[in-house]
Design a protein around this motif. Structure first.
Motif, PDB file in Angstrom:
ATOM      1  N   SER A  83       0.829  -1.204   0.000  1.00  0.00           N
ATOM      2  CA  SER A  83       0.000   0.000   0.000  1.00  0.00           C
ATOM      3  C   SER A  83       0.864   1.254   0.000  1.00  0.00           C
ATOM      4  O   SER A  83       0.576   2.220  -0.718  1.00  0.00           O
ATOM      5  N   ASN A  84       1.938   1.246   0.793  1.00  0.00           N
ATOM      6  CA  ASN A  84       2.852   2.390   0.807  1.00  0.00           C
ATOM      7  C   ASN A  84       3.527   2.575  -0.548  1.00  0.00           C
ATOM      8  O   ASN A  84       3.738   3.711  -1.002  1.00  0.00           O
ATOM      9  N   MET A  85       3.880   1.460  -1.193  1.00  0.00           N
ATOM     10  CA  MET A  85       4.493   1.553  -2.520  1.00  0.00           C
ATOM     11  C   MET A  85       3.521   2.145  -3.526  1.00  0.00           C
ATOM     12  O   MET A  85       3.900   2.952  -4.382  1.00  0.00           O
ATOM     13  N   MET A  86       2.255   1.761  -3.426  1.00  0.00           N
ATOM     14  CA  MET A  86       1.257   2.281  -4.355  1.00  0.00           C
ATOM     15  C   MET A  86       1.093   3.793  -4.193  1.00  0.00           C
ATOM     16  O   MET A  86       1.038   4.533  -5.188  1.00  0.00           O
ATOM     17  N   THR A  87       1.001   4.280  -2.971  1.00  0.00           N
ATOM     18  CA  THR A  87       0.875   5.726  -2.764  1.00  0.00           C
ATOM     19  C   THR A  87       2.118   6.447  -3.265  1.00  0.00           C
ATOM     20  O   THR A  87       2.021   7.558  -3.798  1.00  0.00           O
ATOM     21  N   HIS A  88       3.294   5.822  -3.111  1.00  0.00           N
ATOM     22  CA  HIS A  88       4.528   6.428  -3.632  1.00  0.00           C
ATOM     23  C   HIS A  88       4.476   6.527  -5.153  1.00  0.00           C
ATOM     24  O   HIS A  88       4.844   7.559  -5.734  1.00  0.00           O
ATOM     25  N   LEU A  89       4.029   5.470  -5.816  1.00  0.00           N
ATOM     26  CA  LEU A  89       3.953   5.476  -7.280  1.00  0.00           C
ATOM     27  C   LEU A  89       2.975   6.536  -7.777  1.00  0.00           C
ATOM     28  O   LEU A  89       3.246   7.235  -8.756  1.00  0.00           O
ATOM     29  N   ILE A  90       1.842   6.669  -7.098  1.00  0.00           N
ATOM     30  CA  ILE A  90       0.857   7.668  -7.500  1.00  0.00           C
ATOM     31  C   ILE A  90       1.406   9.076  -7.301  1.00  0.00           C
ATOM     32  O   ILE A  90       1.284   9.940  -8.181  1.00  0.00           O
ATOM     33  N   ARG A  91       2.020   9.325  -6.146  1.00  0.00           N
ATOM     34  CA  ARG A  91       2.566  10.656  -5.879  1.00  0.00           C
ATOM     35  C   ARG A  91       3.705  10.986  -6.851  1.00  0.00           C
ATOM     36  O   ARG A  91       3.793  12.106  -7.373  1.00  0.00           O
ATOM     37  N   ASP A  92       4.576  10.003  -7.105  1.00  0.00           N
ATOM     38  CA  ASP A  92       5.690  10.216  -8.021  1.00  0.00           C
ATOM     39  C   ASP A  92       5.191  10.552  -9.418  1.00  0.00           C
ATOM     40  O   ASP A  92       5.702  11.462 -10.089  1.00  0.00           O
ATOM     41  N   SER A  93       4.166   9.848  -9.878  1.00  0.00           N
ATOM     42  CA  SER A  93       3.634  10.105 -11.212  1.00  0.00           C
ATOM     43  C   SER A  93       3.009  11.500 -11.300  1.00  0.00           C
ATOM     44  O   SER A  93       3.141  12.191 -12.314  1.00  0.00           O
ATOM     45  N   TRP A  94       2.320  11.924 -10.248  1.00  0.00           N
ATOM     46  CA  TRP A  94       1.730  13.270 -10.225  1.00  0.00           C
ATOM     47  C   TRP A  94       2.823  14.334 -10.291  1.00  0.00           C
ATOM     48  O   TRP A  94       2.722  15.307 -11.043  1.00  0.00           O
ATOM     49  N   GLU A  95       3.874  14.165  -9.502  1.00  0.00           N
ATOM     50  CA  GLU A  95       4.950  15.152  -9.474  1.00  0.00           C
ATOM     51  C   GLU A  95       5.685  15.206 -10.808  1.00  0.00           C
ATOM     52  O   GLU A  95       6.096  16.289 -11.250  1.00  0.00           O
ATOM     53  N   GLY A 110       8.386  17.955   4.581  1.00  0.00           N
ATOM     54  CA  GLY A 110       7.842  16.617   4.385  1.00  0.00           C
ATOM     55  C   GLY A 110       7.171  16.372   3.054  1.00  0.00           C
ATOM     56  O   GLY A 110       6.744  15.254   2.779  1.00  0.00           O
ATOM     57  N   ALA A 111       7.049  17.377   2.199  1.00  0.00           N
ATOM     58  CA  ALA A 111       6.372  17.180   0.918  1.00  0.00           C
ATOM     59  C   ALA A 111       6.781  18.281  -0.047  1.00  0.00           C
ATOM     60  O   ALA A 111       7.278  19.334   0.356  1.00  0.00           O
ATOM     61  N   GLU A 112       6.556  18.025  -1.324  1.00  0.00           N
ATOM     62  CA  GLU A 112       6.901  18.986  -2.360  1.00  0.00           C
ATOM     63  C   GLU A 112       5.623  19.593  -2.934  1.00  0.00           C
ATOM     64  O   GLU A 112       4.639  18.886  -3.173  1.00  0.00           O
ATOM     65  N   GLY A 113       5.643  20.908  -3.134  1.00  0.00           N
ATOM     66  CA  GLY A 113       4.505  21.593  -3.720  1.00  0.00           C
ATOM     67  C   GLY A 113       4.822  22.065  -5.120  1.00  0.00           C
ATOM     68  O   GLY A 113       5.983  22.339  -5.446  1.00  0.00           O
ATOM     69  N   PHE A 114       3.792  22.171  -5.955  1.00  0.00           N
ATOM     70  CA  PHE A 114       3.975  22.611  -7.330  1.00  0.00           C
ATOM     71  C   PHE A 114       3.042  23.787  -7.605  1.00  0.00           C
ATOM     72  O   PHE A 114       1.834  23.721  -7.336  1.00  0.00           O
ATOM     73  N   HIS A 115       3.630  24.851  -8.160  1.00  0.00           N
ATOM     74  CA  HIS A 115       2.937  26.128  -8.299  1.00  0.00           C
ATOM     75  C   HIS A 115       2.864  26.549  -9.760  1.00  0.00           C
ATOM     76  O   HIS A 115       3.745  26.220 -10.562  1.00  0.00           O
ATOM     77  N   ALA A 156       0.210  17.109  -3.550  1.00  0.00           N
ATOM     78  CA  ALA A 156      -0.659  15.956  -3.736  1.00  0.00           C
ATOM     79  C   ALA A 156      -0.366  14.906  -2.673  1.00  0.00           C
ATOM     80  O   ALA A 156       0.793  14.526  -2.461  1.00  0.00           O
ATOM     81  N   LEU A 157      -1.414  14.431  -1.997  1.00  0.00           N
ATOM     82  CA  LEU A 157      -1.292  13.418  -0.950  1.00  0.00           C
ATOM     83  C   LEU A 157      -2.219  12.250  -1.297  1.00  0.00           C
ATOM     84  O   LEU A 157      -3.409  12.280  -0.978  1.00  0.00           O
ATOM     85  N   PRO A 158      -1.715  11.203  -1.961  1.00  0.00           N
ATOM     86  CA  PRO A 158      -2.568  10.062  -2.324  1.00  0.00           C
ATOM     87  C   PRO A 158      -3.045   9.309  -1.088  1.00  0.00           C
ATOM     88  O   PRO A 158      -2.287   9.122  -0.128  1.00  0.00           O
ATOM     89  N   ARG A 159      -4.291   8.882  -1.110  1.00  0.00           N
ATOM     90  CA  ARG A 159      -4.880   8.098  -0.033  1.00  0.00           C
ATOM     91  C   ARG A 159      -5.700   6.962  -0.644  1.00  0.00           C
ATOM     92  O   ARG A 159      -6.400   7.147  -1.633  1.00  0.00           O
ATOM     93  N   LEU A 160      -5.617   5.780  -0.034  1.00  0.00           N
ATOM     94  CA  LEU A 160      -6.313   4.601  -0.544  1.00  0.00           C
ATOM     95  C   LEU A 160      -7.492   4.203   0.338  1.00  0.00           C
ATOM     96  O   LEU A 160      -8.115   3.161   0.097  1.00  0.00           O
ATOM     97  N   TRP A 161      -7.798   4.996   1.357  1.00  0.00           N
ATOM     98  CA  TRP A 161      -8.918   4.680   2.261  1.00  0.00           C
ATOM     99  C   TRP A 161      -9.635   5.961   2.646  1.00  0.00           C
ATOM    100  O   TRP A 161      -8.972   6.992   2.785  1.00  0.00           O
ATOM    101  N   PRO A 162     -10.935   5.991   2.755  1.00  0.00           N
ATOM    102  CA  PRO A 162     -11.870   4.869   2.574  1.00  0.00           C
ATOM    103  C   PRO A 162     -12.138   4.525   1.119  1.00  0.00           C
ATOM    104  O   PRO A 162     -12.789   3.532   0.827  1.00  0.00           O
ATOM    105  N   PHE A 163     -11.664   5.360   0.200  1.00  0.00           N
ATOM    106  CA  PHE A 163     -11.696   5.065  -1.223  1.00  0.00           C
ATOM    107  C   PHE A 163     -10.445   5.705  -1.824  1.00  0.00           C
ATOM    108  O   PHE A 163      -9.836   6.585  -1.227  1.00  0.00           O
ATOM    109  N   TRP A 164     -10.080   5.277  -2.999  1.00  0.00           N
ATOM    110  CA  TRP A 164      -8.870   5.811  -3.631  1.00  0.00           C
ATOM    111  C   TRP A 164      -9.096   7.263  -4.038  1.00  0.00           C
ATOM    112  O   TRP A 164     -10.045   7.577  -4.754  1.00  0.00           O
ATOM    113  N   HIS A 165      -8.236   8.150  -3.597  1.00  0.00           N
ATOM    114  CA  HIS A 165      -8.347   9.556  -3.951  1.00  0.00           C
ATOM    115  C   HIS A 165      -7.001  10.247  -3.719  1.00  0.00           C
ATOM    116  O   HIS A 165      -6.087   9.669  -3.127  1.00  0.00           O
TER     117      HIS A 165
END
Length: 279
Positions: A83-95, A110-115, A156-165
């Motif tokens: 699950s942690n790997m999946m959130t990493h892949l989603i965040r990496d792809s967004w960035e 703790g995170a990177e922002g895009f402007h 962007a902060l990917p979350r897989l619960w309670p639904f993927w978003h």
């Protein structure tokens, strides 16, 4: 999301950190697991990407849902790590997408922002939004105020619960005005913090909401979805509209003001000029 995610094993000898170095230079996200690799890319793309570095053999492919819920039991990859790997892949792809669009990145705690950059929207330019919902509005994502250039962005902060978003945390980056579109960078974190507190103090919910939807309009490029590449030919589709909900409570005062009605409140400090308008 794509139907499946793949697990590749490295065969033969492998130089120390060779896999890690090549992963860092890939044009798509991937995660290393020992001498193995997890990615959405198909075997042909993996072969081309790692030619001369490692020979990777497809060991298993599972649905993205099973990957998150069960991991890869055969290789001792637990569901929580998957699950942690999946959130990493989603965040990496967004960035990666944000960088490809020419956005300005900034390392927050703790995170990177895009402007939004000056190539995407000029200072003071109104970005139209709301056309897909039947309305027509506009908001600024960059402007000059109090001798500083401000630029709206998100983390962007990917979350897989309670639904993927994907949660989008609003960010505002400031620079000193120096006659250029981007201004001079502010290197002092404490000064940047003070600028955020003072420069954004007067923004109300309607302004934040408008900026978010204008940002999503730029990211979606007039589409109903934001297409985020996960691998060659494999994309993640994000809705270009935020999740809608109905609040179980409300205020006792009816909302009779228009979108800019709060701008006339003289008791609020740091009011910007009116930035949302009916088209």
């Amino acid at each position: 999301m794509p139907d499946e995610i793949h697990y590749y094993d490295a065969e033969g000898s492998l130089r120390d950190d060779a896999l890690k170095r090549r992963i860092s230079r890939l044009s798509y996200p991937a995660v290393q697991h020992g001498r193995s690799l997890i990615a959405f890319a198909d075997p042909k793309d993996i072969e081309d990407s790692f030619e001369g570095v490692a020979s990777l053999r497809l060991r298993a492919s599972v649905s993205v849902t099973n990957f998150v819920e069960e991991g890869f039991p055969d290789v001792d990859l637990r569901a929580r790590d998957a699950s942690n790997m999946m959130t990493h892949l989603i965040r990496d792809s967004w960035e990666r997408l944000c960088r490809d669009r020419g956005m300005i990145s900034y390392a927050y705690s703790g995170a990177e922002g895009f402007h939004i950059s000056s190539e995407q929207a000029a200072n003071g330019h109104r970005v139209p939004w709301g056309r897909q919902g039947g309305g027509r509005r506009s908001s600024m994502l960059r402007n000059v105020a109090r001798k500083h250039v401000w630029k709206y962005g998100v983390t962007a902060l990917p979350r897989l619960w309670p639904f993927w978003h994907v949660r989008l945390k609003a960010r505002v980056l400031f620079a000193e005005e120096n006659g250029t579109p981007e201004g001079k960078s502010v290197d002092d974190p404490k000064k940047m913090h003070r600028l955020r507190r003072s420069g954004c103090k007067g923004w109300r919910n309607k302004q934040w909401h408008g900026r978010l939807l204008a940002f999503l309009e730029i990211m979606s490029m007039d589409s109903a979805y934001i297409r985020v590449p996960l691998a060659p030919g494999q994309n993640m589709l994000l809705s270009s509209e935020p999740v809608l909900f109905t609040s179980p409570v409300s205020t006792s005062m009816p909302d009779v003001l228009d979108a800019d009605g709060e701008e006339a409140d003289e008791s609020t400090l740091g009011r910007p000029e009116v930035e949302e308008e009916e088209a």
